[in-house]
Design a protein around this motif. Structure first.
Motif, PDB file in Angstrom:
ATOM      1  N   CYS A 136     -21.477  65.667 -32.769  1.00 18.79           N
ATOM      2  CA  CYS A 136     -22.500  64.813 -32.430  1.00 18.79           C
ATOM      3  C   CYS A 136     -23.547  65.707 -31.572  1.00 18.79           C
ATOM      4  CB  CYS A 136     -21.875  63.866 -31.338  1.00 18.79           C
ATOM      5  SG  CYS A 136     -22.593  62.668 -30.477  1.00 18.79           S
ATOM      6  N   ASN A 138     -25.635  63.921 -29.613  1.00 17.48           N
ATOM      7  CA  ASN A 138     -25.980  63.374 -28.561  1.00 17.48           C
ATOM      8  C   ASN A 138     -26.092  63.908 -27.041  1.00 17.48           C
ATOM      9  OD1 ASN A 138     -27.370  61.329 -30.007  1.00 17.48           O
ATOM     10  ND2 ASN A 138     -25.238  60.450 -30.198  1.00 17.48           N
ATOM     11  N   ARG A 139     -24.894  64.653 -26.979  1.00 22.14           N
ATOM     12  CA  ARG A 139     -24.599  65.317 -25.594  1.00 22.14           C
ATOM     13  C   ARG A 139     -24.598  64.562 -24.365  1.00 22.14           C
ATOM     14  NH1 ARG A 139     -23.454  68.371 -29.218  1.00 22.14           N
ATOM     15  NH2 ARG A 139     -24.283  70.456 -29.292  1.00 22.14           N
ATOM     16  N   CYS A 140     -23.908  63.244 -24.307  1.00 24.42           N
ATOM     17  CA  CYS A 140     -23.773  62.625 -23.122  1.00 24.42           C
ATOM     18  C   CYS A 140     -23.073  63.458 -22.203  1.00 24.42           C
ATOM     19  CB  CYS A 140     -22.900  61.401 -23.333  1.00 24.42           C
ATOM     20  SG  CYS A 140     -23.598  60.288 -24.716  1.00 24.42           S
ATOM     21  N   PHE A 142     -20.949  63.064 -19.793  1.00 19.93           N
ATOM     22  CA  PHE A 142     -19.494  62.757 -19.712  1.00 19.93           C
ATOM     23  C   PHE A 142     -18.606  63.209 -20.728  1.00 19.93           C
ATOM     24  CE2 PHE A 142     -21.063  58.820 -21.329  1.00 19.93           C
ATOM     25  CZ  PHE A 142     -20.179  58.796 -22.371  1.00 19.93           C
ATOM     26  N   CYS A 143     -18.985  63.609 -21.890  1.00 21.06           N
ATOM     27  CA  CYS A 143     -18.272  63.647 -23.026  1.00 21.06           C
ATOM     28  C   CYS A 143     -17.927  65.123 -23.631  1.00 21.06           C
ATOM     29  CB  CYS A 143     -19.131  62.854 -24.297  1.00 21.06           C
ATOM     30  SG  CYS A 143     -18.141  62.950 -25.516  1.00 21.06           S
ATOM     31  N   ILE A 145     -16.561  65.562 -26.551  1.00 21.98           N
ATOM     32  CA  ILE A 145     -16.497  65.483 -28.022  1.00 21.98           C
ATOM     33  C   ILE A 145     -17.255  66.504 -28.620  1.00 21.98           C
ATOM     34  CG2 ILE A 145     -16.650  63.966 -30.023  1.00 21.98           C
ATOM     35  CD1 ILE A 145     -15.435  61.664 -28.577  1.00 21.98           C
ATOM     36  N   PRO A 146     -18.627  66.767 -28.328  1.00 20.55           N
ATOM     37  CA  PRO A 146     -19.287  67.746 -28.823  1.00 20.55           C
ATOM     38  C   PRO A 146     -18.863  69.190 -28.734  1.00 20.55           C
ATOM     39  CG  PRO A 146     -20.832  66.124 -27.711  1.00 20.55           C
ATOM     40  CD  PRO A 146     -19.585  65.707 -27.405  1.00 20.55           C
ATOM     41  N   GLN A 180     -18.880  59.914 -35.051  1.00 21.16           N
ATOM     42  CA  GLN A 180     -18.928  59.952 -33.501  1.00 21.16           C
ATOM     43  C   GLN A 180     -20.019  58.961 -33.069  1.00 21.16           C
ATOM     44  OE1 GLN A 180     -17.832  62.872 -34.271  1.00 21.16           O
ATOM     45  NE2 GLN A 180     -15.927  62.617 -33.899  1.00 21.16           N
ATOM     46  N   HIS A 223     -24.420  54.934 -31.582  1.00 21.87           N
ATOM     47  CA  HIS A 223     -24.957  54.895 -30.358  1.00 21.87           C
ATOM     48  C   HIS A 223     -26.221  54.078 -30.063  1.00 21.87           C
ATOM     49  CE1 HIS A 223     -26.943  56.447 -26.710  1.00 21.87           C
ATOM     50  NE2 HIS A 223     -26.098  57.633 -26.880  1.00 21.87           N
ATOM     51  N   ARG A 262     -28.248  59.150 -21.170  1.00 24.08           N
ATOM     52  CA  ARG A 262     -28.340  58.086 -22.371  1.00 24.08           C
ATOM     53  C   ARG A 262     -29.961  57.528 -21.985  1.00 24.08           C
ATOM     54  NH1 ARG A 262     -23.177  57.221 -24.695  1.00 24.08           N
ATOM     55  NH2 ARG A 262     -23.759  55.125 -25.623  1.00 24.08           N
TER      56      ARG A 262
END
Ligand code: SF4
Length: 439
Positions: A136, A138-140, A142-143, A145-146, A180, A223, A262
């Motif tokens: 992903c 997007n690089r939120c 809090f996340c 996952i990336p 994702q 997203h 976001r």
């Protein structure tokens, strides 16, 4: 499993019969990490003498730490090179990879071998997940996952198409496209350093609409800032693409959304919902909210409740914020006490029950295709299944309590088959169905 099967390994029905226990782990929030570690400890306790291979995201994210602190696992294997599982499994058992009979088959490079239509399926009968992209961009804030899964890599339309065609050839009736953020599908396709601006999800759906037969395509996780509106045109034209949308809005406060990195706000998201519902009457929207993000005040929480009221989401999952190392939000302040975050989550969940129930009412009295999933009591003709508004495992169920005269004298419905049914009532968020015929 596909890679190992291809190399001649055989999955045991029971761990007692296995030489090797592979635990696939999750590592993106605290509770998932704890669950994964507990699984290792549990299986080690049950089988002190067996070899355990800890695979997946937790092993990827904390390889160094776990190698020292979790001796209960014999070997760690991350998630970047799925084809490497064959060597890792052999290494854990202390045998040479070549000892395993390969049956003359060779595996495609870069783990594509695990993405074939003839792979073993762990989903409920009739349904299959098809991963269309990994990672992903997007690089939120809090996340994690990336950090675990890396940057966006999309599979080619040709590969996804071939996998879907194979799955349909096996009798699969529902293809759940996952990633994702599948709204970003194909943005990495240029091969150049800069990303293409547009999502190629519509192109993928156009390609899949060439497939013959009666089946569902369900899109999971887009997203909301990356929603490709042209997919609505395809859904209007081809009803096999279900009007079901999983859009993780996460919050209704613009300040918190901005801190999460976001781009949207409540107004933009409500407009998106309005567009979807006006273009596709009967559209069903699922979302997730994250409670207790750093800086969330009472005002922000009220903005979230207001958004919840206006959005009238069909389904909603709530999480409390988990503070993850190496994410930008890790250092953000002020932190919201865990107890307060949990209380806010409880309030949102409680309010959602009546919203979801009301959202299900219009389904009563109408006919739908039903995917049969499980026989609860064949004698009594009691089955569980799903109609289009219910995604696997996360939403309410279709409870089939009357199999009608679907096959004179035989009340048996085969799990994995599609039948036609009428919704005759609602029990909580579940729908009660009477079967009216074959699909
Ligand atoms: S879009 Fe999803 S996976 Fe990607 S960074 Fe945001 S929360 Fe994480």
């Amino acid at each position: 499993m596909a890679c190992l099967n291809g190399a001649g390994w055989i999955a045991a029905e029971d761990a007692a019969d296995a030489d090797l226990i592979i635990i696939n782990s999750c590592g993106f929030i605290e509770s998932a990490k704890q669950e994964s570690i507990n699984a290792v400890l549990l299986w080690r306790k049950r089988y002190p003498d067996k070899k355990i291979l800890l695979a997946g995201c937790l092993a990827q994210r904390y390889a160094k730490e776990l190698a020292e602190s979790l001796p209960e696992a014999d070997l760690l294997f991350g998630n970047t090179d799925l084809g490497g599982i064959i060597g890792a499994a052999a290494q854990t058992l202390g045998v040479e990879a070549g000892v395993v009979e390969t049956g003359g088959r060779t595996l495609p490079a870069e783990g594509e071998g695990s993405h074939t239509g003839n792979r073993p399926l762990l989903s409920l009968p009739g349904s299959a997940y098809v991963k269309i992209n990994e990672g992903c961009n997007n690089r939120c804030t809090f996340c994690s996952i990336p950090l675990i899964r890396g940057s966006l890599r999309s599979r080619s339309i040709t590969h996804v198409f071939a996998e879907c065609r194979e799955l349909l050839g096996r009798g699969i009736r529902e293809l759940c496209l996952i990633g994702q953020d599948i709204g970003s599908y194909g943005k990495d396709f240029s091969g150049a350093k800069s990303l293409l601006p547009g999502s190629l999800l519509p192109d993928l759906l156009e390609a899949l609409s060439e497939l013959k037969g009666d089946f569902w395509v369900r899109l999971l996780y887009i997203h909301p800032d990356n929603f490709p509106l042209p997919i609505l045109d395809i859904m209007e034209r081809d009803k096999r693409f279900l009007p079901y949308f999983d859009l993780p809005f996460q919050h209704g406060s613009e300040k918190i959304l901005a801190a999460m990195n976001r781009r949207g706000n409540a107004e933009i998201y409500l407009n998106l919902i309005k567009t979807i519902r006006s273009r596709l009457p009967g559209a069903v929207i699922r979302s997730t909210f994250l409670l207790g993000f750093p800086g969330e005040t009472e005002d922000d929480f009220r903005a979230l409740l207001d958004f919840q009221d206006k959005a009238r989401l069909d389904w909603l999952g709530c999480f409390t914020y988990s503070r993850e190392e190496d994410t930008p939000a890790y250092a953000m302040k002020p932190r919201v006490p865990k107890k307060l975050a949990a209380e806010r989550k409880r309030i949102v969940e409680e309010r959602q029950i009546s919203i979801s129930e009301k959202q299900m009412d219009p389904f009563v009295g109408k006919d739908f295709d039903v995917l049969v999933e499980e026989a609860v009591d064949e004698e009594e003709g009691l089955y569980l299944g799903r109609i289009y508004c219910q995604a696997p495992e996360v939403d309410g169920a279709a409870v089939i309590s009357d199999t009608g005269t679907v096959s004179a004298g035989d009340r048996h419905l085969a799990p994995g088959s599609m039948v036609r049914g009428r919704v005759v009532g609602r029990a909580g968020v579940d729908l009660e169905l009477k079967i009216t015929g074959k699909s």
